[in-house]
Design a protein around this motif. Structure first.
Motif, mmCIF file in Angstrom:
data_model
loop_
_atom_site.group_PDB
_atom_site.id
_atom_site.type_symbol
_atom_site.label_atom_id
_atom_site.label_comp_id
_atom_site.label_asym_id
_atom_site.label_seq_id
_atom_site.Cartn_x
_atom_site.Cartn_y
_atom_site.Cartn_z
ATOM 1 N N PHE A 114 0.756 -1.176 0.113
ATOM 2 C CA PHE A 114 -0.023 -0.115 0.081
ATOM 3 C C PHE A 114 0.837 1.467 -0.007
ATOM 4 O O PHE A 114 1.712 1.386 0.681
ATOM 5 C CB PHE A 114 -1.000 0.035 1.225
ATOM 6 C CG PHE A 114 -1.982 -1.089 1.335
ATOM 7 C CD1 PHE A 114 -2.617 -1.448 0.055
ATOM 8 C CD2 PHE A 114 -2.594 -1.737 2.318
ATOM 9 C CE1 PHE A 114 -3.628 -2.588 -0.049
ATOM 10 C CE2 PHE A 114 -3.243 -2.666 2.320
ATOM 11 C CZ PHE A 114 -3.848 -3.065 1.269
ATOM 12 N N GLY A 130 -1.162 -2.040 10.017
ATOM 13 C CA GLY A 130 -1.467 -1.199 9.114
ATOM 14 C C GLY A 130 -0.346 -0.485 8.506
ATOM 15 O O GLY A 130 0.159 -0.345 7.249
ATOM 16 N N ILE A 184 -4.851 3.377 7.671
ATOM 17 C CA ILE A 184 -4.234 3.735 9.079
ATOM 18 C C ILE A 184 -5.076 4.797 9.777
ATOM 19 O O ILE A 184 -5.294 4.609 10.999
ATOM 20 C CB ILE A 184 -2.842 4.277 8.933
ATOM 21 C CG1 ILE A 184 -1.845 2.976 8.409
ATOM 22 C CG2 ILE A 184 -2.242 4.528 10.621
ATOM 23 C CD1 ILE A 184 -0.354 3.560 8.276
ATOM 24 N N ALA A 228 -9.244 -1.949 3.919
ATOM 25 C CA ALA A 228 -8.583 -0.793 3.167
ATOM 26 C C ALA A 228 -9.384 -0.215 2.146
ATOM 27 O O ALA A 228 -9.253 1.094 1.754
ATOM 28 C CB ALA A 228 -7.118 -1.725 2.252
ATOM 29 N N ALA A 261 -2.775 4.066 2.338
ATOM 30 C CA ALA A 261 -2.244 3.837 3.734
ATOM 31 C C ALA A 261 -2.735 4.852 4.628
ATOM 32 O O ALA A 261 -3.160 4.591 6.048
ATOM 33 C CB ALA A 261 -0.686 4.089 3.809
ATOM 34 N N SER A 264 1.841 -2.995 6.440
ATOM 35 C CA SER A 264 1.237 -3.149 4.771
ATOM 36 C C SER A 264 1.577 -2.099 3.815
ATOM 37 O O SER A 264 1.130 -2.284 2.850
ATOM 38 C CB SER A 264 -0.379 -3.133 5.155
ATOM 39 O OG SER A 264 -0.660 -1.893 5.321
ATOM 40 N N THR A 265 2.420 -1.547 4.224
ATOM 41 C CA THR A 265 2.772 -0.066 3.451
ATOM 42 C C THR A 265 4.153 -0.534 2.556
ATOM 43 O O THR A 265 4.567 -1.542 2.864
ATOM 44 C CB THR A 265 3.197 1.084 4.227
ATOM 45 O OG1 THR A 265 4.090 0.923 5.133
ATOM 46 C CG2 THR A 265 1.832 1.548 4.942
ATOM 47 N N ASN A 282 2.793 9.403 6.140
ATOM 48 C CA ASN A 282 1.622 9.383 6.786
ATOM 49 C C ASN A 282 1.650 9.983 8.327
ATOM 50 O O ASN A 282 0.810 10.446 8.918
ATOM 51 C CB ASN A 282 1.179 7.716 6.931
ATOM 52 C CG ASN A 282 0.224 7.472 5.729
ATOM 53 O OD1 ASN A 282 -0.961 7.582 5.690
ATOM 54 N ND2 ASN A 282 1.025 6.874 4.725
#
Length: 546
Positions: free
Chosen positions: A48, A283, A57, A193, A53, A286-287, A296
């Motif tokens: 992601f 979260g 998130i 997501a 994201a 997963s980036t 972020n």
């Protein structure tokens, strides 16, 4: 089960709920991949970017706790209710520092959970097991808070409130629970997501309209604060004897001197705990790269502005004359009374969807902990990717049932206590995870002993707190040992944990106890996408798995 439900409100709500349900199942086809791999099902392929994201998130952090519990605390007159605003500001500089390091080492070694990192760093399956079980335990009351948020919206709409049957009254909650479980099982992390786009769009629209429109209908902000102050002063004068006897809590807009440490400790303790939760780490992992995390951390404070506006709706509800026995119903009731039926339906859907997204991520994260750090570590050490994914899918369902136990066993009048109780537990994992990202000086057995002390002491303190609606686990604050100053239980337990860790580290090092083998290397904590071993994460067949 349905009493005086407005057809327009119900129609709009059902339409939007069905929309996100369809999106949840359709997410299995989004960025199509083999969902029989834990990297794909549980971490969305670790690919992601910043845009996705940010929604994921944000949807993960800003939950029904935001819409329901925080305004309800202010509606009930808690002087420390605004603590959620500074804590969501304090947390981002903290995660800017340590989460890129966790991302790097996790991608280099194929770690799926924070407990994976702990096992690799300290060579201790026992310590990793403790971290994993704590994450699962702390996540369940947080999921429960999301279910409470769904339930109070349904109650305000008039669904499931009039029957004498316990099962009938809770049937709508069970239906929402079943839908959540089904699309989480089907689509994994891709479902929340994708739904997060709809959730955040609806929430921003509802909150901006609410803070601009409703105050203008009730006399403006000056009138709102004057009304709230008068209401609290009246309550305090009418209940002066009960307050003096400790049988009632005084209400206030600003924390008095005696409550300032409570306010500060709740903000700091919650900030330290937030990204210890496994769903927050999920979260982040997963980036696509370290840069996504940093961006972020810089962009997510926009949600803090939203939270501040939302918290004020607790005061707006008082000024608008909202009367509810359960403070959790204050904001939904305010929306029903002030909005047109169609927009009330949008607002109710935003709250429920705002609960579904984090609940899905939380159940996935807890399931990943079970699969990697219990099932694979102790039951089937040679589990295939498909077996890992199957375990996570099944356990994600069981975790939601555990959350239902919290919903049905504890008082829901102050749902914020559910989240704060989870904070007491999850903060005890900070020494092993965060300190471990920078140094391995703390001994692995000292960390385990400190964790045990912090968990036992924190749980015992929380169990001893009573409230007018609950004999045990009635609040997050106790007197700091040896003083009359109220402090967040999580911080007291954390200090005890840290003290034991430091003292026993000296003792165990003096005894020359085995420290295990560190599987990580200094360069692992700075690795980024494209470096050796990292770019292979998107291929589950070749990715390294610790």
């Amino acid at each position: 089960m349905i009493d005086n439900v407005n057809g327009v409100v119900l129609g709009v709500f059902v339409f939007l709920f069905l929309l996100v349900t369809v999106l949840g199942f359709a997410a299995a086809r989004w960025r199509r991949a083999d969902l029989d791999s834990l990297d794909e099902w549980g971490l969305g392929g670790r690919g992601f970017g910043t845009f996705i994201a940010w929604f994921l998130i944000g949807g993960d952090i800003y939950t029904a706790y935001t819409f329901i519990a925080v305004p309800a605390t202010l509606y009930a007159g808690s002087a420390v209710g605004f603590f959620a605003v500074p804590y969501t500001i304090v947390v981002y500089p903290l995660i800017f520092l340590f989460l890129p390091r966790l991302w790097s080492v996790s991608h280099r070694h194929g770690y799926v959970t924070p407990a994976d990192f702990v096992q690799g760093r300290y060579d201790s399956r026992g310590l990793a097991l403790a971290i994993a079980l704590t994450g699962i335990l702390a996540t369940m009351p947080y999921i429960a808070l999301q279910l409470v948020g769904m339930e109070v919206v349904l109650q305000v709409m008039g669904i499931g409130t009039t029957s004498d049957s316990w099962f009938v009254n809770h049937l709508p909650l069970f239906i929402a629970f079943t839908v959540l479980a089904a699309y989480t099982y089907s689509s994994g992390l891709r479902a929340p997501a994708l739904i997060a786009f709809v959730k955040d769009t609806l929430i921003y629209i509802v909150i901006i309209v609410a803070v601009l429109y409703i105050p203008s209908q009730v006399g403006g902000w000056d009138h709102i604060f004057a009304t709230v102050t008068e209401s609290f002063d009246t309550f305090n004068s009418e209940n002066a004897d009960a307050i003096a006897a400790g049988e009632a809590t005084p209400k206030a807009v600003m924390p008095p001197d005696v409550a300032q440490w409570a306010y500060a400790s709740l903000a700091l303790g919650s900030a330290l705990a937030l990204f210890m939760y496994p769903h927050s780490v999920t979260g982040v992992l997963s980036t696509r790269s370290r840069s996504v995390i940093r961006r972020n951390a810089a962009l997510l404070p926009a949600y803090s502005f939203l939270l501040g506006l939302l918290a004020l709706l607790g005061f707006v509800a008082i000024a608008a004359g909202v009367k509810v026995e359960n403070p959790q119903q204050s904001v939904p009731q305010l929306f029903e009374e002030q909005f047109s039926p169609w927009f009330a339906g949008v607002a109710f859907a935003a709250i429920v969807i705002g609960a579904l997204v984090p609940a899905a991520i939380m159940s996935i994260a807890a399931a990943n902990l079970w699969t990697r750090n219990v099932y694979k570590a102790f039951i089937n050490r040679h589990a295939t990717h498909a077996q890992e994914a199957t375990q996570s899918k099944v356990v994600s369902l069981l975790v939601k049932f555990g959350a239902l136990v919290f919903v049905l066993a504890l008082s829901k009048d102050f749902a914020i206590n559910l989240q704060l109780l989870g904070g007491v537990w999850i903060l005890q994992t900070l020494p092993a995870i965060v300190i471990g990202l920078y140094t391995r000086w703390l001994h692995r057995w000292a960390l385990l002993a400190g964790w045990a002390v912090g968990m036992a002491y924190g749980t015992w303190l929380a169990y001893g707190v009573s409230s007018p609606v609950q004999e045990h686990f009635g609040g997050p604050l106790v007197n700091f040992p040896g003083t009359e100053t109220k402090v967040y239980i999580a911080l007291i337990a954390f200090l005890a944990n840290l003290l034991v860790c430091v003292v026993l580290t000296f003792v165990f090092r003096a005894m020359s106890l085995d420290e295990g083998v560190d599987q990580t290397h200094p360069q692992d904590f700075h690795a980024d996408m494209g470096d050796a071993g990292v770019d292979r994460e998107l291929s589950p067949e070749t990715a390294p798995h610790a």
